[in-house]
Design an enzyme around this catalytic site. Structure first.
Site, mmCIF file in Angstrom:
data_model
loop_
_atom_site.group_PDB
_atom_site.id
_atom_site.type_symbol
_atom_site.label_atom_id
_atom_site.label_comp_id
_atom_site.label_asym_id
_atom_site.label_seq_id
_atom_site.Cartn_x
_atom_site.Cartn_y
_atom_site.Cartn_z
ATOM 1 N N GLY A 1 -32.384 -38.017 47.936
ATOM 2 C CA GLY A 1 -32.948 -37.617 49.338
ATOM 3 C C GLY A 1 -33.833 -36.201 49.391
ATOM 4 O O GLY A 1 -34.610 -36.129 50.204
ATOM 5 N N ASP B 1 -30.984 -33.141 52.116
ATOM 6 C CA ASP B 1 -32.087 -33.699 52.946
ATOM 7 C C ASP B 1 -31.464 -33.370 54.551
ATOM 8 O O ASP B 1 -32.244 -33.103 55.347
ATOM 9 C CB ASP B 1 -32.175 -35.194 52.553
ATOM 10 C CG ASP B 1 -30.951 -35.959 52.379
ATOM 11 O OD1 ASP B 1 -29.859 -35.522 52.526
ATOM 12 O OD2 ASP B 1 -31.156 -37.280 52.230
ATOM 13 N N ASP C 1 -25.037 -34.619 58.300
ATOM 14 C CA ASP C 1 -24.653 -35.521 59.282
ATOM 15 C C ASP C 1 -23.108 -35.395 59.367
ATOM 16 O O ASP C 1 -22.920 -34.268 60.286
ATOM 17 C CB ASP C 1 -25.199 -36.893 58.701
ATOM 18 C CG ASP C 1 -24.591 -37.966 59.718
ATOM 19 O OD1 ASP C 1 -24.355 -37.594 60.984
ATOM 20 O OD2 ASP C 1 -24.533 -39.133 59.361
ATOM 21 N N LYS D 1 -27.899 -33.044 61.966
ATOM 22 C CA LYS D 1 -27.710 -33.834 62.918
ATOM 23 C C LYS D 1 -26.291 -33.697 63.227
ATOM 24 O O LYS D 1 -25.384 -34.144 62.707
ATOM 25 C CB LYS D 1 -27.837 -35.252 62.408
ATOM 26 C CG LYS D 1 -27.933 -36.564 63.468
ATOM 27 C CD LYS D 1 -27.435 -38.023 62.885
ATOM 28 C CE LYS D 1 -28.191 -38.417 61.535
ATOM 29 N NZ LYS D 1 -27.962 -39.937 61.258
ATOM 30 N N ASP E 1 -33.769 -42.177 53.046
ATOM 31 C CA ASP E 1 -33.999 -43.494 52.881
ATOM 32 C C ASP E 1 -33.067 -44.432 53.805
ATOM 33 O O ASP E 1 -32.365 -43.959 54.451
ATOM 34 C CB ASP E 1 -33.563 -44.001 51.462
ATOM 35 C CG ASP E 1 -31.948 -44.137 51.241
ATOM 36 O OD1 ASP E 1 -31.459 -43.074 51.508
ATOM 37 O OD2 ASP E 1 -31.518 -44.977 50.731
HETATM 38 P P1 IMP Z 1 -22.621 -36.615 55.559
HETATM 39 O O1 IMP Z 1 -21.882 -36.314 54.416
HETATM 40 O O2 IMP Z 1 -22.280 -37.472 56.297
HETATM 41 O O3 IMP Z 1 -23.091 -35.182 55.954
HETATM 42 O O4 IMP Z 1 -24.268 -37.328 54.808
HETATM 43 C C1 IMP Z 1 -24.997 -36.661 53.801
HETATM 44 C C2 IMP Z 1 -25.737 -37.909 53.274
HETATM 45 O O5 IMP Z 1 -25.863 -38.978 53.975
HETATM 46 C C3 IMP Z 1 -27.194 -37.537 53.157
HETATM 47 O O6 IMP Z 1 -27.290 -36.800 52.162
HETATM 48 C C4 IMP Z 1 -28.148 -38.495 53.301
HETATM 49 O O7 IMP Z 1 -28.116 -38.977 52.025
HETATM 50 C C5 IMP Z 1 -27.328 -39.624 54.114
HETATM 51 N N1 IMP Z 1 -27.648 -39.668 55.635
HETATM 52 C C6 IMP Z 1 -26.996 -39.253 56.639
HETATM 53 N N2 IMP Z 1 -27.400 -39.151 57.827
HETATM 54 C C7 IMP Z 1 -28.796 -40.061 57.457
HETATM 55 C C8 IMP Z 1 -29.923 -40.485 58.248
HETATM 56 O O8 IMP Z 1 -30.040 -40.425 59.563
HETATM 57 N N3 IMP Z 1 -30.858 -40.881 57.193
HETATM 58 C C9 IMP Z 1 -30.930 -41.238 56.042
HETATM 59 N N4 IMP Z 1 -29.767 -40.701 55.372
HETATM 60 C C10 IMP Z 1 -28.738 -40.247 55.825
HETATM 61 MG MG MG Z 2 -28.350 -37.582 50.323
#
Ligand code: IMP
Ligand code: MG
Length: 176
Positions: free
Chosen positions: A44, A100, A103, A131, A159
């Site tokens: 990403g 990228d 979340d 986010k 993606d």
């Molecule tokens: P986290 O570990 O939940 O912070 O997620 C991180 C990863 O989840 C990011 O690097 C993205 O690859 C994916 N991700 C989280 N939210 C989104 C979104 O809204 N669109 C696409 N990919 C996302």
């Molecule tokens: Mg990612």
């Protein structure tokens, strides 16, 4: 079979370019006189990584890692797996992780600990998107491009099921 459609343009390429110039200038200032290692998180972060590289005037090495916590689902599983490790020895180095989107924060929280255990002198995070509504782990994101609301974002590297990474702007998925 896909039934997904995408929204209108949420963040334009011009806005992203301007933001990359601003953040690149901040990084250049914050690390003046130092050399850094930029670690892009595949896949990403590719577009944003290129933007940050070209806007940062410092000695640098780049490397990439691939992790997964997602699969094809749009909600994080909370489990982080390293699919491609670093090729660079980061011991004693100032590292900036280029992501990228933050979340839940699970991926970056894990990576921060991982880099510290590898002996990095410092670890900061540079994310194109934040986010905050998705956050499950408290994490400090040092350089943030844009804050987005609680939608599934695609484009500019991000993606859905490996699609839409090539869009030169940021939009969202309208599921149905
Ligand atoms: P986290 O570990 O939940 O912070 O997620 C991180 C990863 O989840 C990011 O690097 C993205 O690859 C994916 N991700 C989280 N939210 C989104 C979104 O809204 N669109 C696409 N990919 C996302
Ligand atoms: Mg990612």
């Amino acid at each position: 079979m896909h039934n997904d459609t995408i929204g209108t343009v949420m963040i334009t390429q011009e806005e992203i370019n301007a933001k990359a110039a601003e953040i690149g200038a901040r990084i250049t200032e914050d690390y003046k006189g130092k050399s850094i290692v930029l670690v892009g998180i595949l896949r990403g972060a590719v577009m944003w990584m290129a933007d940050i590289m070209r806007n940062t005037e410092l000695d640098m090495c780049i490397d990439f890692m691939a992790c997964s916590s997602y699969g094809a689902a749009t909600k994080s599983s909370g489990i982080v797996k390293i699919n491609k490790d670093l090729d660079t020895d980061i011991e004693g180095k100032d590292v900036i992780i280029v992501e990228d989107i933050v979340d839940s924060g699970v991926t970056l929280n894990y990576l921060m600990g991982y880099f510290e255990s590898r002996g990095a002198a410092s670890v900061k995070i540079c994310a194109l998107l934040d986010k905050p509504t998705g956050r499950r782990v408290d994490i400090n994101v040092d350089y943030v491009g844009f804050t987005v609301d609680d939608r599934f974002i695609v484009g500019y590297g991000l993606d859905y099921d490996q699609k839409y990474r090539n869009l030169p702007y940021i939009t969202w998925l309208e599921s149905n």
